[in-house]
Design a protein around this motif. Sequence first.
Motif, PDB file in Angstrom:
ATOM      1  N   SER A 198      -4.215   4.582   7.007  1.00  0.00           N
ATOM      2  CA  SER A 198      -5.636   4.429   7.290  1.00  0.00           C
ATOM      3  C   SER A 198      -6.091   5.145   8.552  1.00  0.00           C
ATOM      4  O   SER A 198      -7.004   5.935   8.501  1.00  0.00           O
ATOM      5  CB  SER A 198      -5.996   2.969   7.403  1.00  0.00           C
ATOM      6  N   TYR A 199      -5.465   4.898   9.659  1.00  0.00           N
ATOM      7  CA  TYR A 199      -6.085   5.371  10.874  1.00  0.00           C
ATOM      8  C   TYR A 199      -5.486   6.644  11.436  1.00  0.00           C
ATOM      9  O   TYR A 199      -6.187   7.581  11.755  1.00  0.00           O
ATOM     10  CB  TYR A 199      -6.047   4.280  11.935  1.00  0.00           C
ATOM     11  N   HIS A 200      -4.160   6.635  11.478  1.00  0.00           N
ATOM     12  CA  HIS A 200      -3.514   7.763  12.143  1.00  0.00           C
ATOM     13  C   HIS A 200      -3.800   9.062  11.419  1.00  0.00           C
ATOM     14  O   HIS A 200      -3.848  10.113  12.017  1.00  0.00           O
ATOM     15  CB  HIS A 200      -2.014   7.521  12.212  1.00  0.00           C
ATOM     16  N   MET A 202       0.839  -1.209   0.000  1.00  0.00           N
ATOM     17  CA  MET A 202       0.000   0.000   0.000  1.00  0.00           C
ATOM     18  C   MET A 202       0.867   1.248   0.000  1.00  0.00           C
ATOM     19  O   MET A 202       1.694   1.460   0.887  1.00  0.00           O
ATOM     20  CB  MET A 202      -0.836   0.023   1.283  1.00  0.00           C
ATOM     21  N   TYR A 222      -7.846   6.713   0.026  1.00  0.00           N
ATOM     22  CA  TYR A 222      -7.449   5.316  -0.023  1.00  0.00           C
ATOM     23  C   TYR A 222      -7.997   4.823  -1.347  1.00  0.00           C
ATOM     24  O   TYR A 222      -9.075   4.282  -1.433  1.00  0.00           O
ATOM     25  CB  TYR A 222      -8.154   4.601   1.118  1.00  0.00           C
ATOM     26  N   GLY A 223      -7.286   5.038  -2.407  1.00  0.00           N
ATOM     27  CA  GLY A 223      -7.857   4.719  -3.700  1.00  0.00           C
ATOM     28  C   GLY A 223      -9.017   5.660  -3.939  1.00  0.00           C
ATOM     29  O   GLY A 223      -8.900   6.864  -3.745  1.00  0.00           O
ATOM     30  N   PHE A 224     -10.152   5.134  -4.284  1.00  0.00           N
ATOM     31  CA  PHE A 224     -11.299   5.982  -4.569  1.00  0.00           C
ATOM     32  C   PHE A 224     -12.017   6.396  -3.300  1.00  0.00           C
ATOM     33  O   PHE A 224     -12.869   7.246  -3.307  1.00  0.00           O
ATOM     34  CB  PHE A 224     -12.297   5.240  -5.474  1.00  0.00           C
ATOM     35  N   ILE A 225     -11.650   5.737  -2.185  1.00  0.00           N
ATOM     36  CA  ILE A 225     -12.401   5.960  -0.953  1.00  0.00           C
ATOM     37  C   ILE A 225     -11.798   7.139  -0.212  1.00  0.00           C
ATOM     38  O   ILE A 225     -10.617   7.147   0.096  1.00  0.00           O
ATOM     39  CB  ILE A 225     -12.323   4.717  -0.064  1.00  0.00           C
ATOM     40  N   TRP A 257     -16.764   5.480   8.532  1.00  0.00           N
ATOM     41  CA  TRP A 257     -15.642   5.253   7.611  1.00  0.00           C
ATOM     42  C   TRP A 257     -16.208   4.858   6.245  1.00  0.00           C
ATOM     43  O   TRP A 257     -17.122   4.018   6.161  1.00  0.00           O
ATOM     44  CB  TRP A 257     -14.789   4.123   8.186  1.00  0.00           C
ATOM     45  N   PRO A 259     -15.523   2.942   3.534  1.00  0.00           N
ATOM     46  CA  PRO A 259     -15.773   1.568   3.076  1.00  0.00           C
ATOM     47  C   PRO A 259     -17.014   0.943   3.700  1.00  0.00           C
ATOM     48  O   PRO A 259     -17.661   0.092   3.092  1.00  0.00           O
ATOM     49  CB  PRO A 259     -14.509   0.829   3.512  1.00  0.00           C
ATOM     50  N   ARG A 304      -0.351   3.997   3.278  1.00  0.00           N
ATOM     51  CA  ARG A 304      -0.848   3.181   4.373  1.00  0.00           C
ATOM     52  C   ARG A 304      -1.136   4.096   5.552  1.00  0.00           C
ATOM     53  O   ARG A 304      -0.454   4.090   6.560  1.00  0.00           O
ATOM     54  CB  ARG A 304       0.182   2.130   4.711  1.00  0.00           C
TER      55      ARG A 304
END
Lengths: 335, 171
Positions: free
Chosen positions: B6-8, B1, B18-21, B69, B71, B4
């Motif tokens: 995601s969360y922090h 990835m 995150y890509g399209f998200i 979130w 997703p 990467r």
Amino acid sequence: MPDFPHTQSAHCESGVAANLLTHQGIPISEAMAFGMGGGLFFGYLPFIRINGLPLVTYRAAAGHILRQIGAISGVQMVEKRFRNQDAAMAELDQALAVGIPVGLQTGVFWLPYFPRALRFHFNAHNLVVYGKEGDEYLISDPVFPQPVRCPANDLARARFASGALAPKGKMYYLTQTPARLEYKPLIVKGIQSVCKMMLTVPFPLIGVKGIRFLANRLVRWPQRLGQERADLHLGHVVRMQEEIGTGGGGFRFMYAAFLQESAEVMQAPLLHDCAASLTTAGDTWREFAAIAARVCKGRAHPDDSYPAMAACINRCAALEEKVFTELRQWARQHP
Amino acid sequence: MAQRSSYHSRVPKSHSTYGFITIGVTPCHKSTMTTLNHPADENITNGLKIISYGVNSKGEYELTPDDVWQPVNVVNAQAWQEIEKNITASKDKIADGRASCLHYYMTANQMDTGLLAQYTGQPRWRVCLHLMPFFFHRLPADTLKKYAELFKIFPDDLTQGRLRPPLYLHQ
């Protein structure tokens, strides 16, 4: 209007446990209630079907946390189930009349105040009723920011929802609590029970073994089920992992928050490290969820594939195995 | 990835994707959501803020009210698409005369014969019979009333074959 310390939380059961204890004068965070109740788990049980999809769970069985909290020495919790709907509502009214906030297990589908998109037949949603005004109950639903209201007959229906995990009118309330909680032994006990479930249960579908089992199955879904069904299965796993009530990352973030809080209480820096590792595991779960969402949406990147997702899940398994092995060793040294 | 984060990355509210998200709370919420094509609204909770656990810059967990979130919206929409597909199939069946309108109410309320049988206190085989128009047209009034009460409709709706919206769309 009756007073109840409503605090919004991520997970309903630990939220209800924390709110009820706080009401009794024991201020406790949701994460702490979740950890002391041994709420973390993993299970992939394909022989149990939810809407035709295999059961994946990232948390202990419904009611586990409350049972653990009720078993703390000095805490007395009354739990009742009913056959008759009128008797159940009468008993609830009686308890409310003497000012006892009552926890209920309900079916989400029947609760009118729930967002439309979340109204599935899920029967293990916990909430606290703390008052009644006319024909409406005042409800502290832990996943909502503010207390809500619910008409009496809707609540009665929700209490007697049928299907899997049927609540059968289950209600519970605390009758006695100790002046203060002895946190240390409860933390150790909570950690021990989670480590046991995650590492040592000799059954391949639960704990770290279950995570690996899921990864192995997931790789073969497209061949076995066809692309469409495989994507549905995948979406289902992600929903169980991330949908409202999990705190994200399949409860891993919530448990990490518990470990962090415990590190302060126990003066154990090792728990801080474990919390950090578990956060990484939660991030890896989220990485998987993000790939899965792209696949479900039909917008997969070139390197998004079922084997890539399985690799991601296997990494989660490795990370969690390491964390819980360390935690188990730590718990052994602190009997 | 490559990202990467995601969360922090969520704590300082970022626009990282995150890509399209889109992750995090973006001011351009609506415009990013058009790509997600959610059937009802842009957010599964109708804009209700939920609590999420996030790590702040010091590495400590804190609770912050946040949107769901992204997703999660995607997989939730997928689940509803499946339900809607079943409802359409059910309507077709009724139009062809292969099922009674009870079939629509069962499907629209996400039930199966087992669950419907439990809710109405009858054996499952009987519910299966009621899904066939032949048996459905011969139902006694009290059985119709049971079904009508469960789905919060009038017994008339059942006998006339009116298809009212499912329970979760009632006002």
